[in-house]
Scaffold this active site. Sequence first.
Site, PDB file in Angstrom:
ATOM      1  N   ASP A 161       0.873  -1.174   0.000  1.00 22.73           N
ATOM      2  CA  ASP A 161       0.000   0.000   0.000  1.00 22.73           C
ATOM      3  C   ASP A 161       0.909   1.223   0.000  1.00 22.73           C
ATOM      4  OD1 ASP A 161      -2.377  -1.462   0.148  1.00 22.73           O
ATOM      5  OD2 ASP A 161      -2.257  -1.597   2.320  1.00 22.73           O
ATOM      6  N   ASP A 207     -13.788  -4.189  -2.134  1.00 19.40           N
ATOM      7  CA  ASP A 207     -13.661  -3.909  -0.700  1.00 19.40           C
ATOM      8  C   ASP A 207     -15.043  -4.079  -0.085  1.00 19.40           C
ATOM      9  OD1 ASP A 207     -10.999  -3.251  -1.124  1.00 19.40           O
ATOM     10  OD2 ASP A 207     -11.415  -1.107  -1.327  1.00 19.40           O
TER      11      ASP A 207
END
Length: 259
Positions: A11, A130
């Site tokens: 990330d 998500d």
Amino acid sequence: MLSKRIIACLDVRDGQVVKGVNFEGLRSAGDPAELARRYNREGIDELVILDITATLERRRALAETIRAVARELFIPLAVGGGIRREDDAAAAIDAGADKVSLNTAALLDPQLITTLAGRYGSQAVVVAIDAKRLKGAESRGDENRLAVYSHSGQTPANRDAVEWAREAEDRGAGEILLTSIDRDGTKAGFDCELTAEVSNAVSIPVIASGGAGGLDDFADVFTRGAAEAALAASIFHYAETSVRALKQYLRQRGIPVRL
């Protein structure tokens, strides 16, 4: 039986790898190229770069970061974050990505999945979902509702995770990257129920993400969760286990992996 894949996730924000809990409280975890070099040496199967603020900042993923990471790898590299149009995907692939991961853009324009699959092949198109299990009033009476969120987990997309995964496959996606928002960064284990529901609904591989905290968690998500691949960040970034130790453990449990 095909080997199960272990995938490390970087990330990235402002050129640095970060990690948080439930998509919040981000802290630095190192340099992307250095971590890529380490994972390549340790035997990771694939690497994912997620530019976590690119969509919110309405810009492309950072090409310099992609190039720096790609130079260190001899394994597939997927890039997500800021892939809003066909030319954004082209820029990421030109910089060294083998696959692109679509999340918010696919929800806003599902035809983009088909367009990119036609140009690069389905194997190069990953749809990232998500999801979180809604509770209480937000569940609207359905406690098992699996809601999809966009914009880095900030915005309800008014879509069901299973239905959206099926549509993504129909439109040409080659893989689903399924992240449990509830488990992200918690090290409480993958959400095997969520993963199994999506895995059993589609015929393309599902990559489980969110919650890896120990070796048992990977074994669980490959068996109970029916995942084809498992993605993790913190457990690898902070050297809580090595890729080789994990693969040896899985092999001992009868789970096929590439050593």
